[in-house]
Enzyme design. Structure first.
Site, PDB file in Angstrom:
ATOM      1  N   CYS A  47     -34.656  -6.583  18.505  1.00  0.00           N
ATOM      2  CA  CYS A  47     -35.968  -6.557  17.862  1.00  0.00           C
ATOM      3  C   CYS A  47     -35.955  -7.410  16.598  1.00  0.00           C
ATOM      4  O   CYS A  47     -34.930  -7.549  15.939  1.00  0.00           O
ATOM      5  CB  CYS A  47     -36.339  -5.115  17.521  1.00  0.00           C
ATOM      6  SG  CYS A  47     -37.943  -4.926  16.699  1.00  0.00           S
ATOM      7  N   ASP A  49     -37.177  -6.708  13.818  1.00  0.00           N
ATOM      8  CA  ASP A  49     -37.204  -5.857  12.624  1.00  0.00           C
ATOM      9  C   ASP A  49     -36.146  -6.293  11.608  1.00  0.00           C
ATOM     10  O   ASP A  49     -34.977  -6.496  11.958  1.00  0.00           O
ATOM     11  CB  ASP A  49     -36.964  -4.405  13.047  1.00  0.00           C
ATOM     12  CG  ASP A  49     -37.337  -3.415  11.964  1.00  0.00           C
ATOM     13  OD1 ASP A  49     -36.716  -3.463  10.891  1.00  0.00           O
ATOM     14  OD2 ASP A  49     -38.241  -2.585  12.193  1.00  0.00           O
ATOM     15  N   ARG A  51     -34.616  -4.700   9.501  1.00  0.00           N
ATOM     16  CA  ARG A  51     -33.558  -3.718   9.261  1.00  0.00           C
ATOM     17  C   ARG A  51     -32.448  -3.766  10.295  1.00  0.00           C
ATOM     18  O   ARG A  51     -31.483  -2.981  10.214  1.00  0.00           O
ATOM     19  CB  ARG A  51     -34.173  -2.312   9.234  1.00  0.00           C
ATOM     20  CG  ARG A  51     -35.215  -2.101   8.162  1.00  0.00           C
ATOM     21  CD  ARG A  51     -36.025  -0.841   8.403  1.00  0.00           C
ATOM     22  NE  ARG A  51     -36.839  -0.948   9.620  1.00  0.00           N
ATOM     23  CZ  ARG A  51     -37.596   0.033  10.096  1.00  0.00           C
ATOM     24  NH1 ARG A  51     -37.629   1.203   9.456  1.00  0.00           N
ATOM     25  NH2 ARG A  51     -38.315  -0.146  11.192  1.00  0.00           N
ATOM     26  N   HIS A 103     -34.065   0.162  18.608  1.00  0.00           N
ATOM     27  CA  HIS A 103     -33.700   0.847  17.370  1.00  0.00           C
ATOM     28  C   HIS A 103     -34.696   1.948  17.040  1.00  0.00           C
ATOM     29  O   HIS A 103     -35.844   1.941  17.503  1.00  0.00           O
ATOM     30  CB  HIS A 103     -33.610  -0.148  16.211  1.00  0.00           C
ATOM     31  CG  HIS A 103     -34.923  -0.747  15.816  1.00  0.00           C
ATOM     32  ND1 HIS A 103     -35.718  -0.223  14.813  1.00  0.00           N
ATOM     33  CD2 HIS A 103     -35.599  -1.824  16.296  1.00  0.00           C
ATOM     34  CE1 HIS A 103     -36.809  -0.953  14.681  1.00  0.00           C
ATOM     35  NE2 HIS A 103     -36.770  -1.936  15.571  1.00  0.00           N
ATOM     36  N   CYS A 106     -38.985   2.069  15.272  1.00  0.00           N
ATOM     37  CA  CYS A 106     -39.507   0.759  15.676  1.00  0.00           C
ATOM     38  C   CYS A 106     -41.036   0.753  15.584  1.00  0.00           C
ATOM     39  O   CYS A 106     -41.712   1.573  16.215  1.00  0.00           O
ATOM     40  CB  CYS A 106     -39.077   0.437  17.101  1.00  0.00           C
ATOM     41  SG  CYS A 106     -39.680  -1.160  17.720  1.00  0.00           S
TER      42      CYS A 106
END
Length: 217
Positions: A47, A49, A51, A103, A106
């Site tokens: 992803c 993202d 993080r 994750h 999300c």
């Protein structure tokens, strides 16, 4: 442009110099080796993202992992971006492992779970995850659990579906049969920093059937 935004960018540039210096000091040959080419062992399909930086969370080095990331790690056979990455990684880089990574927390999965209009191209992009949501609802997988658990189950289902798509890719099938390439599914917990591998195993007979059906053996 605000001074705050400019400052954030220049902070990153400064940190890059620190990275280069520390890397040269700790491993003098690493970056010069990277300049000559790459031979990663693993393709990471994850992803976007912020993080979930794969090289960091794997405690890996530049050159270790070939990467494709998108919103909610959506892997479909019709997405030319992810399919091109898979083709190149498997055929040219000869990776031995393909990892589909979801994750916790999300945002894309949360949007699909809430079944709300996001806007722009996002609604079309998240359609495969919304379809998984509908399937889980119909199967009763969401019964008796809170929203956090529902989200996690949808994350896991999305990873498993991605693994299945990858395993149906003719190039991956050929590589699985010829040199034992493995496809894995994992979920990263953004709150603990730990990866958890999902049970996405497939019997050898199932793989042989796929090879026969796609005629790539």
């Amino acid at each position: 442009m605000s001074s705050e935004k400019t400052s954030a960018f220049h902070t990153l540039l400064s940190q890059n110099k620190s990275f280069a210096s520390k890397t040269q000091s700790a491993n003098p040959d690493l970056l010069s080796k990277c300049a000559k080419g790459q031979s990663p062992s693993t393709l990471w399909l994850g992803c976007s993202d912020s993080r979930c930086p794969e090289t960091t969370l794997l405690d890996a080095q530049p050159g270790d992992v070939f990467v494709h990331r998108n919103i909610a790690n959506v892997i479909t056979p019709h997405d030319m971006s992810s399919q091109s990455v898979i083709y190149y990684a498997v055929n040219y880089l000869k990776v031995q492992h393909v990892v589909v990574a979801g994750h916790t927390s999300c945002g894309g999965v949360a949007a699909a779970l809430g079944n709300n209009v996001v806007g722009g191209t996002m609604d079309a992009w998240l359609m495969p995850v919304r379809e998984l949501r509908s399937q889980l609802l119909e199967s009763g997988a969401f019964e008796g659990v809170d929203d956090k658990e529902k989200g996690l189950r949808l994350v896991e289902a999305n990873v498993r579906r991605g693994v299945d798509v990858v395993r149906r890719n003719p190039e991956v099938l050929r590589a699985m049969g010829e040199r034992g390439v493995e496809v894995h599914g994992v979920v990263y917990d953004v709150g603990t920093g730990e990866l958890r591998e999902l049970d996405t195993g497939e019997e050898e007979a199932g793989m042989r059937k796929r090879l026969e059906n796609f005629k790539v053996g």
